[in-house]
Motif scaffolding. Structure first.
Motif, mmCIF file in Angstrom:
data_model
loop_
_atom_site.group_PDB
_atom_site.id
_atom_site.type_symbol
_atom_site.label_atom_id
_atom_site.label_comp_id
_atom_site.label_asym_id
_atom_site.label_seq_id
_atom_site.Cartn_x
_atom_site.Cartn_y
_atom_site.Cartn_z
ATOM 1 N N ALA A 24 2.070 59.374 20.517
ATOM 2 C CA ALA A 24 1.394 60.663 20.708
ATOM 3 C C ALA A 24 1.850 61.692 19.668
ATOM 4 N N GLU A 42 0.462 58.686 32.072
ATOM 5 C CA GLU A 42 -0.140 59.983 32.429
ATOM 6 C C GLU A 42 -1.296 60.252 31.453
ATOM 7 N N GLU A 43 -2.421 60.762 31.978
ATOM 8 C CA GLU A 43 -3.664 60.821 31.198
ATOM 9 C C GLU A 43 -3.556 61.682 29.917
ATOM 10 N N GLY A 44 -2.879 62.824 29.996
ATOM 11 C CA GLY A 44 -2.740 63.675 28.804
ATOM 12 C C GLY A 44 -1.984 62.938 27.703
ATOM 13 N N LEU A 45 -0.921 62.257 28.105
ATOM 14 C CA LEU A 45 -0.107 61.497 27.142
ATOM 15 C C LEU A 45 -0.930 60.336 26.577
ATOM 16 N N ARG A 46 -1.669 59.676 27.462
ATOM 17 C CA ARG A 46 -2.492 58.542 27.006
ATOM 18 C C ARG A 46 -3.503 58.988 25.945
ATOM 19 N N LEU A 47 -4.173 60.095 26.210
ATOM 20 C CA LEU A 47 -5.195 60.563 25.260
ATOM 21 C C LEU A 47 -4.565 60.958 23.926
ATOM 22 N N ALA A 48 -3.375 61.557 23.995
ATOM 23 C CA ALA A 48 -2.689 61.953 22.751
ATOM 24 C C ALA A 48 -2.297 60.709 21.944
#
Ligand code: 13P
Ligand code: SF4
Length: 328
Positions: A128, A298-304
């Motif tokens: 990320a 965690e979704e925010g971390l995944r997207l980053a």
């Protein structure tokens, strides 16, 4: 947490894996460094790039990932709607351990004019914090697309970074991580082996230090080394990477001889990846049965993290997964 040994007496583990993989609509992915029995029952065996691509495109409901956890996390980042299980959640990687996200973040902040080109052998957090991920089979293709005046941080493998830097005469700031497995090969023992097998070429993974890579006739990823074994003219190859890949070579090329490069003690045991070795048939069976241990991000971390991985898949699109760093 390591899966505790369960009492599996009376259970035909292989048959149960076959039953569960159908029942769960699961795909079993395995890296070349896995034990032969795991490679043999996998739906697909490959290098890091190939396994990432398979994970991104599968229509299975469950991905059972026989590899190390950064590989399974990559599968989850690219296929968030699948259940991703691993036989053993403790199957880490010394390169990942060498690069704590907070230290990497501080290093990046100290060099704001550099982009971070990062080897896939790192945590989701470090992905990320990175601009582009590379694998050993895509690193060369990707590096060549980055403008010559762009400053680069390369981490966490200083040997892969150093190899690319020397080959392309391109200065990069190298993170000081190493793979404990590839670091263990001995130059002295390799040269002794070469003297005993004078005609045999040496194929090395770029995670090896220069003392090994400098003697290699071919340097490349696991799939690249396998391809070299198929295409080389001779019938004997010295293999300087984790020795479980020799299983695929022996299956594909039963008339050729493959010799694992030795560690400092003259035998190869220190070159077996202790993290990959944590995965067993029994633990794979339990993972398919219980759908645990499961990779969750965690979704925010995944997207980053997905941004730098997507960039890799886009920039490596010319790399068929067999293409590679190539001959030195
Ligand atoms: P490959 O991408 O070449 O399969 O390498 C993965 C790895 O962890 C090597 O140590
Ligand atoms: Fe990590 Fe080295 Fe094992 Fe590959 S062989 S997973 S780089 S410790």
């Amino acid at each position: 947490m390591t899966v505790m040994p369960a009492d599996l007496s009376g259970i035909d583990v292989r048959a149960e894996i076959e039953r569960l993989r159908k029942e769960r609509n699961a795909v079993i992915l395995a890296h070349y460094y896995q034990k032969p029995e795991l490679q043999d029952l996998a739906d697909f065996v490959g290098d890091s790039l190939e396994l990432s691509r398979k994970a991104a495109e599968t229509d299975a409901d469950v991905i059972a990932f026989c590899g190390v956890t950064f590989m399974a996390e990559t599968a989850k980042i690219l296929s968030p709607n699948k259940i991703v299980v691993v036989p053993d959640m403790d199957a880490g990687c010394s390169l990942e351990d060498s690069c704590p996200p907070e230290k990497f973040k501080a290093f990046r902040e100290a060099h704001p004019d550099h982009i971070a080109l990062t080897y896939i052998n790192c945590s989701t957090e470090v992905k990320a914090l990175s601009d582009v991920i590379v694998t050993s089979s895509s690193a060369e293709t990707i590096l060549q697309q980055i403008p010559a005046d762009q400053k680069i941080i390369f981490g966490p493998d200083r040997h892969l970074g150093g190899y690319l830097s020397r080959k392309f005469n391109r200065e990069m700031l190298l993170w000081p991580g190493v793979c404990i497995v590839h670091e263990a090969f001995s130059e002295t023992e390799l040269l002794k082996l070469k003297a005993q097998n004078p005609g045999a070429p040496i194929a090395a993974h770029p995670e090896c230090p220069p003392t090994i890579v400098d003697h290699a006739d071919y340097v490349g990823s696991t799939s690249g080394i396998l391809k070299y074994a198929k295409e080389m003219a001779g019938d004997t190859l010295i293999v300087a990477t984790e020795p479980h890949i020799i299983h695929q070579m022996e299956l594909a090329l039963p008339n050729k001889t493959f010799i694992g490069a030795p560690g400092a003690d003259g035998n190869c045991n220190c070159n077996i990846c202790p993290y990959m070795a944590l995965n067993t048939m029994e633990k794979l069976y339990l993972a398919l049965r219980d759908l645990e241990p499961r990779v969750e991000i965690e979704e925010g971390l995944r997207l980053a993290a997905k941004k730098s991985l997507d960039k890799m898949l886009e920039m490596a699109s010319g790399t068929v997964g067999k293409g590679d760093l190539g001959a030195r």
